[in-house]
Design a protein around this motif. Structure first.
Motif, PDB file in Angstrom:
ATOM      1  N   UNK A  45      51.458  61.203  38.136  1.00 23.54           N
ATOM      2  CA  UNK A  45      50.549  60.687  39.125  1.00 23.54           C
ATOM      3  C   UNK A  45      49.135  61.159  38.845  1.00 23.54           C
ATOM      4  N   UNK A  46      48.966  62.401  38.476  1.00 26.31           N
ATOM      5  CA  UNK A  46      47.652  62.943  38.174  1.00 26.31           C
ATOM      6  C   UNK A  46      47.011  62.193  37.014  1.00 26.31           C
ATOM      7  N   UNK A  47      47.753  61.929  36.005  1.00 25.04           N
ATOM      8  CA  UNK A  47      47.226  61.225  34.851  1.00 25.04           C
ATOM      9  C   UNK A  47      46.756  59.830  35.230  1.00 25.04           C
ATOM     10  N   UNK A  48      47.517  59.159  36.049  1.00 31.13           N
ATOM     11  CA  UNK A  48      47.161  57.813  36.475  1.00 31.13           C
ATOM     12  C   UNK A  48      45.859  57.831  37.277  1.00 31.13           C
ATOM     13  N   UNK A  49      45.683  58.795  38.132  1.00 30.42           N
ATOM     14  CA  UNK A  49      44.476  58.923  38.938  1.00 30.42           C
ATOM     15  C   UNK A  49      43.253  59.113  38.035  1.00 30.42           C
ATOM     16  N   UNK A  50      43.362  59.935  36.990  1.00 33.09           N
ATOM     17  CA  UNK A  50      42.257  60.152  36.057  1.00 33.09           C
ATOM     18  C   UNK A  50      41.907  58.881  35.306  1.00 33.09           C
ATOM     19  N   UNK A  51      42.853  58.061  35.030  1.00 33.12           N
ATOM     20  CA  UNK A  51      42.604  56.805  34.335  1.00 33.12           C
ATOM     21  C   UNK A  51      41.998  55.753  35.263  1.00 33.12           C
ATOM     22  N   UNK A  52      42.393  55.768  36.524  1.00 38.10           N
ATOM     23  CA  UNK A  52      41.895  54.778  37.480  1.00 38.10           C
ATOM     24  C   UNK A  52      40.437  55.035  37.865  1.00 38.10           C
ATOM     25  N   UNK A  53      40.052  56.272  37.986  1.00 38.87           N
ATOM     26  CA  UNK A  53      38.680  56.592  38.395  1.00 38.87           C
ATOM     27  C   UNK A  53      37.662  56.062  37.387  1.00 38.87           C
ATOM     28  N   UNK A  54      37.799  56.346  36.093  1.00 38.10           N
ATOM     29  CA  UNK A  54      36.830  55.790  35.153  1.00 38.10           C
ATOM     30  C   UNK A  54      36.856  54.265  35.137  1.00 38.10           C
ATOM     31  N   UNK A  55      38.011  53.651  35.229  1.00 41.05           N
ATOM     32  CA  UNK A  55      38.083  52.195  35.232  1.00 41.05           C
ATOM     33  C   UNK A  55      37.406  51.648  36.488  1.00 41.05           C
ATOM     34  N   UNK A  56      37.623  52.317  37.603  1.00 35.66           N
ATOM     35  CA  UNK A  56      36.998  51.898  38.859  1.00 35.66           C
ATOM     36  C   UNK A  56      35.469  52.010  38.770  1.00 35.66           C
ATOM     37  N   UNK A  57      34.968  53.071  38.178  1.00 32.70           N
ATOM     38  CA  UNK A  57      33.524  53.273  38.054  1.00 32.70           C
ATOM     39  C   UNK A  57      32.902  52.316  37.039  1.00 32.70           C
ATOM     40  N   UNK A  58      33.592  52.013  35.974  1.00 33.96           N
ATOM     41  CA  UNK A  58      33.049  51.148  34.937  1.00 33.96           C
ATOM     42  C   UNK A  58      33.142  49.672  35.289  1.00 33.96           C
ATOM     43  N   UNK A  59      34.020  49.307  36.184  1.00 36.05           N
ATOM     44  CA  UNK A  59      34.198  47.912  36.555  1.00 36.05           C
ATOM     45  C   UNK A  59      32.902  47.254  37.030  1.00 36.05           C
ATOM     46  N   UNK A  60      32.215  47.800  38.035  1.00 33.68           N
ATOM     47  CA  UNK A  60      30.961  47.188  38.489  1.00 33.68           C
ATOM     48  C   UNK A  60      29.889  47.181  37.410  1.00 33.68           C
ATOM     49  N   UNK A  61      29.835  48.193  36.560  1.00 32.60           N
ATOM     50  CA  UNK A  61      28.837  48.232  35.501  1.00 32.60           C
ATOM     51  C   UNK A  61      29.054  47.122  34.490  1.00 32.60           C
ATOM     52  N   UNK A  62      30.300  46.844  34.224  1.00 34.74           N
ATOM     53  CA  UNK A  62      30.598  45.779  33.271  1.00 34.74           C
ATOM     54  C   UNK A  62      30.127  44.442  33.817  1.00 34.74           C
ATOM     55  N   UNK A  63      30.254  44.248  35.109  1.00 33.06           N
ATOM     56  CA  UNK A  63      29.809  43.001  35.718  1.00 33.06           C
ATOM     57  C   UNK A  63      28.281  42.903  35.695  1.00 33.06           C
ATOM     58  N   UNK A  64      27.576  43.993  35.998  1.00 34.76           N
ATOM     59  CA  UNK A  64      26.118  43.992  36.025  1.00 34.76           C
ATOM     60  C   UNK A  64      25.554  43.709  34.646  1.00 34.76           C
ATOM     61  N   UNK A  65      26.114  44.311  33.620  1.00 33.53           N
ATOM     62  CA  UNK A  65      25.574  44.121  32.283  1.00 33.53           C
ATOM     63  C   UNK A  65      25.842  42.713  31.754  1.00 33.53           C
ATOM     64  N   UNK A  66      26.785  42.006  32.327  1.00 36.67           N
ATOM     65  CA  UNK A  66      27.076  40.656  31.869  1.00 36.67           C
ATOM     66  C   UNK A  66      26.035  39.657  32.367  1.00 36.67           C
ATOM     67  N   UNK A  67      25.307  39.998  33.389  1.00 38.59           N
ATOM     68  CA  UNK A  67      24.291  39.101  33.920  1.00 38.59           C
ATOM     69  C   UNK A  67      23.072  39.075  33.016  1.00 38.59           C
ATOM     70  N   UNK A  68      22.377  37.945  32.998  1.00 39.63           N
ATOM     71  CA  UNK A  68      21.165  37.836  32.203  1.00 39.63           C
ATOM     72  C   UNK A  68      19.944  38.142  33.063  1.00 39.63           C
ATOM     73  N   UNK A  69      19.193  39.114  32.646  1.00 38.48           N
ATOM     74  CA  UNK A  69      17.934  39.448  33.298  1.00 38.48           C
ATOM     75  C   UNK A  69      16.829  39.247  32.286  1.00 38.48           C
ATOM     76  N   UNK A  70      15.723  38.706  32.762  1.00 35.46           N
ATOM     77  CA  UNK A  70      14.576  38.532  31.884  1.00 35.46           C
ATOM     78  C   UNK A  70      13.535  39.560  32.332  1.00 35.46           C
ATOM     79  N   UNK A  71      13.154  40.410  31.417  1.00 36.68           N
ATOM     80  CA  UNK A  71      12.208  41.483  31.711  1.00 36.68           C
ATOM     81  C   UNK A  71      10.999  41.318  30.806  1.00 36.68           C
ATOM     82  N   UNK A  72       9.825  41.538  31.390  1.00 37.36           N
ATOM     83  CA  UNK A  72       8.586  41.472  30.619  1.00 37.36           C
ATOM     84  C   UNK A  72       7.717  42.657  31.009  1.00 37.36           C
ATOM     85  N   UNK A  73       6.688  42.888  30.225  1.00 37.76           N
ATOM     86  CA  UNK A  73       5.773  43.997  30.485  1.00 37.76           C
ATOM     87  C   UNK A  73       4.343  43.499  30.329  1.00 37.76           C
TER      88      UNK A  73
END
Length: 165
Positions: free
Chosen positions: A1-29
């Motif tokens: 159970x402990x091992x599964x919890x350690x695996x779920x936390x990183x996947x849970x944290x990375x899930x939203x980041x993966x979605x954000x990086x898939x979006x196209x943003x146009x940035x200029x300076x």
């Protein structure tokens, strides 16, 4: 159970980041200083300001020359003048000097005020052009070069803003 919890936390944290990086943003300076300095509005305002300052400086120089002439006259002719004449001329020199210093300070303050007004007006024009350009080109974020340590030429739209001004 402990091992599964350690695996779920990183996947849970990375899930939203993966979605954000898939979006196209146009940035200029932009480099606001370069935009302002190269804009035709800046050149016109600077020329108008220089003309106004030149006229005022000429009047102040003339007053300074008159004051210098009176001081030289006092130094040269004081021995030949009566005490009343020396006192009158000394008072006149003192009053003219005081007025001249006041006028010089006023001229400096006026110049500073006009420069600030010019910068504020140009800043608003730059902001309007940048906003218009961002909407037209679908740019999501424009950062100002003043607050950024580095941005590549690839995202720099400063020259385009200058052209539109």
């Amino acid at each position: 159970m402990l091992k599964l919890r350690h695996l779920l936390v990183p996947a849970f944290l990375l899930g939203p980041l993966a979605q954000v990086s898939a979006l196209d943003y146009v940035i200029a300076a932009i480099d606001p200083d370069r935009i302002v300095e190269r804009s035709p509005q800046y050149e016109q305002a600077r020329n108008e300001l220089q003309r106004a300052v030149a006229e005022r400086e000429l009047k102040l120089r003339e007053q300074q020359e008159e004051l210098n002439a009176l001081q030289q006259r006092l130094e040269r002719d004081a021995a030949l003048m009566s005490n009343e004449e020396v006192q009158r001329l000394t008072n006149d020199i003192r009053n003219r000097d005081r007025k001249l210093k006041y006028a010089q300070g006023e001229a400096r303050e006026d110049l500073t005020l006009r420069q600030n007004e010019m910068r504020t007006k140009l800043g608003k024009q730059v902001e309007e052009v940048v906003t218009e350009l961002a909407k037209e080109r679908g740019i999501d974020l424009i950062v100002s070069g003043k607050d950024v340590f580095y941005f590549s030429e690839r995202i720099d739209i400063s020259d385009e803003v200058v052209e539109r001004m």
